[in-house]
Design a protein around this motif. Sequence first.
Motif, PDB file in Angstrom:
ATOM      1  N   LEU A   1       0.818  -1.210   0.000  1.00  0.00           N
ATOM      2  CA  LEU A   1       0.000   0.000   0.000  1.00  0.00           C
ATOM      3  C   LEU A   1       0.858   1.269   0.000  1.00  0.00           C
ATOM      4  O   LEU A   1       0.493   2.276  -0.607  1.00  0.00           O
ATOM      5  N   ASP A   2       1.989   1.208   0.670  1.00  0.00           N
ATOM      6  CA  ASP A   2       2.880   2.368   0.702  1.00  0.00           C
ATOM      7  C   ASP A   2       3.434   2.714  -0.678  1.00  0.00           C
ATOM      8  O   ASP A   2       3.896   3.843  -0.899  1.00  0.00           O
ATOM      9  N   SER A   3       3.374   1.752  -1.599  1.00  0.00           N
ATOM     10  CA  SER A   3       3.900   1.973  -2.950  1.00  0.00           C
ATOM     11  C   SER A   3       2.894   2.642  -3.872  1.00  0.00           C
ATOM     12  O   SER A   3       3.221   2.966  -5.015  1.00  0.00           O
ATOM     13  N   ILE A   4       1.662   2.836  -3.387  1.00  0.00           N
ATOM     14  CA  ILE A   4       0.627   3.477  -4.202  1.00  0.00           C
ATOM     15  C   ILE A   4       0.745   4.985  -4.003  1.00  0.00           C
ATOM     16  O   ILE A   4       0.456   5.516  -2.923  1.00  0.00           O
ATOM     17  N   SER A   5       1.149   5.676  -5.043  1.00  0.00           N
ATOM     18  CA  SER A   5       1.552   7.081  -4.914  1.00  0.00           C
ATOM     19  C   SER A   5       0.415   8.003  -4.492  1.00  0.00           C
ATOM     20  O   SER A   5       0.646   9.019  -3.837  1.00  0.00           O
ATOM     21  N   PHE A   6      -0.817   7.681  -4.886  1.00  0.00           N
ATOM     22  CA  PHE A   6      -1.920   8.606  -4.621  1.00  0.00           C
ATOM     23  C   PHE A   6      -2.711   8.261  -3.360  1.00  0.00           C
ATOM     24  O   PHE A   6      -3.746   8.863  -3.081  1.00  0.00           O
ATOM     25  N   ARG A   7      -2.220   7.311  -2.572  1.00  0.00           N
ATOM     26  CA  ARG A   7      -2.946   6.935  -1.355  1.00  0.00           C
ATOM     27  C   ARG A   7      -3.039   8.108  -0.390  1.00  0.00           C
ATOM     28  O   ARG A   7      -4.089   8.336   0.234  1.00  0.00           O
ATOM     29  N   ASP A   8      -1.967   8.892  -0.250  1.00  0.00           N
ATOM     30  CA  ASP A   8      -2.013  10.047   0.650  1.00  0.00           C
ATOM     31  C   ASP A   8      -2.996  11.100   0.163  1.00  0.00           C
ATOM     32  O   ASP A   8      -3.638  11.784   0.976  1.00  0.00           O
ATOM     33  N   ASP A   9      -3.125  11.247  -1.170  1.00  0.00           N
ATOM     34  CA  ASP A   9      -4.112  12.190  -1.703  1.00  0.00           C
ATOM     35  C   ASP A   9      -5.520  11.771  -1.284  1.00  0.00           C
ATOM     36  O   ASP A   9      -6.361  12.608  -0.931  1.00  0.00           O
ATOM     37  N   LEU A  10      -5.793  10.472  -1.351  1.00  0.00           N
ATOM     38  CA  LEU A  10      -7.103   9.968  -0.927  1.00  0.00           C
ATOM     39  C   LEU A  10      -7.325  10.224   0.559  1.00  0.00           C
ATOM     40  O   LEU A  10      -8.407  10.664   0.966  1.00  0.00           O
ATOM     41  N   LYS A  11      -6.305   9.956   1.357  1.00  0.00           N
ATOM     42  CA  LYS A  11      -6.436  10.178   2.794  1.00  0.00           C
ATOM     43  C   LYS A  11      -6.692  11.657   3.091  1.00  0.00           C
ATOM     44  O   LYS A  11      -7.569  12.001   3.902  1.00  0.00           O
TER      45      LYS A  11
END
Length: 717
Positions: A76-86
């Motif tokens: 999951l840490d490798s998904i670049s846009f996860r922080d944007d979603l959060k």
Amino acid sequence: MRKISIFLVVLIFAACKTKKERNPIIVNYPITKKVDTIDTYFGTEVKDPYRWLEDDRSTETETWVRTQNKTTFGYLDSISFRDDLKNRLEKLWNYEKLGSPFKEGDYIYFYKNDGLQNQYVVYRKKEGGEEEVFLDPNTFSEDGTTSLMSLSFTKDGSKAAYLISEGGSDWRKGIVINTETKEIAEDTLVDIKFSGISWKGNDGFFYSSYDKPRGSELSAKTDQHKLYYHKLGTPQAEDKIVFGGISEQKHRYVGGYVSEDERYLFISASTSTSGNRLYLKDLTDPTSKLVTVLDDTESDTHIIENVGTKLYLVTNRNAPNKKIVVTDAADPVPNNWKDFIPETENVLTAGTGGGYFFTEYMVDAISKVLQYNYEGNLIREVELPGVGSAGGFGGKKEDKEFYFSFTNYNTPSSSYKYNVDTGKYDQYWKPEIDFNPSDYESKQVFYTSKDGTKVPMIITHKKGIELDGKNPTILYGYGGFNISLTPSFSIVNAIWMEQGGVYAVPNLRGGGEYGKKWHIAGTKMKKQNVFDDFITAAEYLIDNNYTSKEYLAIRGGSNGGLLVGATMTQRPDLMQVALPAVGVLDMLRYHTFTAGAGWAYDYGTAEESKEMFAYLKGYSPLHNVKEGTEYPATLITTGDHDDRVVPAHSFKFAAELQGKHTGENPTLIRIETNAGHGAGTPISKTIEQYADIFGFTLYNMGFEELPNQNVLKEFKD
């Protein structure tokens, strides 16, 4: 939110349709050891190599959980846009949320969350006075994982008792307070489970629980429920058993509630999640015996009102869609029941308030509310604010006003103040949220399932999307336990739709949307109907170009986790992503954990008969993972403190998938620590979880950035 130009809207939808070829993230799965464990059912041997993962107290299981989480979060840490979603989830979630007020004693109470508080806070105020904090569950624990699960007041409002859950467990602690001083009145009660609190005067209350099981309290079987009476000022060890115990017939679920006039104690006793016996006791006579109202479990029946000795009951006995009957407490057996509000073609739920009955009907899962007087005469149909779900029609007899809520899939819940005599209401509170409902639309469709049954489904998305088969879509379902999925707003779904996603919810058989017959049509040897309904819903979305296999995710929790597990193992070709949450996945052993035996009404058990065993084994997700099959990208989610559907279901299913799956699609498990089945989960954990789920889903649909980057930037500006 600033207005978005037409040119930008075009860009937004264009962005939704573009995706880059994803670069697969390499996953090195931990090796899960196998142990030779074999069960024999009717001469058939069934291997269970991951049985050791059922021991939630072992250091081996703890190590396995840690290793799996390390693997999953590495992905999951490798998904670049996860922080944007959060970040977007946090921004959209950060608005004031207010529950419908209710009156107790001299105060009006209400639940409120300022925005990102982990738990809702209970406030109160006197009419025209200033509001004050009454209870703040955010102070119960540093990490926000201790939650307030229920709150009950004495009739005069001078005392209250509340139940808390620690780490998401179904086991509760009970605390009594003086409402005026807010001081704790006595020692904390412990080991309360599947229970509310119902006061008898100001001196004590009724509650239910099990004996603490031997072994793990999170997974050991609990199936002898008892109703207790606690007298204030006495030790819990002296609490008297009012109903249940070794000498009486075993019941897995027992509940007691006191009538509003405090004349009667009503007791409901069940062996499963459907059907109950019913008893009453006259509290005005200390020597009174229990009176049997209903001595079989062939119906779901409860008492909602009494006027003196006259009793009003809601029942589906000889009425699959439910009706209200009236009888007398002197001889309340079914032969003496008379119809008060007869059964209709739509499913009934009912309540009382202000001297009236309010009946809510589900018309194809949409609310319709009627108001009746105590003679059974129709007063009016309540004209609701729109098409969706209404709740809260009810209150105390003396209330001339109460509050109800209204919501649907694209309308955040608002509350309204209703005058029982005139039928007029005003909007009491509306959320100020960074979301414009008019930009979205919901449409109800009916599709034909495998056996010809018509099934409704509500599809919600941003207006103007192109039906070209390329819209990221979540198909959500449940289909069990007579539970109905009615339209309601969700912040997480708003985020999904904001990114151009489609959210579809079919009302599968096994649910309660069309009454008892609809429920029964999805139970035991008919459970496959539920999976067929779900599969056909997916095919409808694909055939009508809402989405395609490459852009479809299926999701469900608990019994819905079973739905996802069965669907993905039966039709792995149908979807790109599978998201089973806290699922019932081992259908041969589900009934050996906690209160699982009570689910046999819906599922049957492997020991019941050779035919039932074969049927369960035929669809049990754990037992139908096939070697060398390419399964969809799968993110299993569960909590390490889930004592409703124990995490061993998810642990063993993940091990099976990782050991047998082939291809590049990841099969991962995300295990939330210090969390249970879902209720009371802190907002901070919920936001993190959905950022992970949506990030995983979109990435495995081929997106390397959020579909609607332009919208994200617009909101950031």
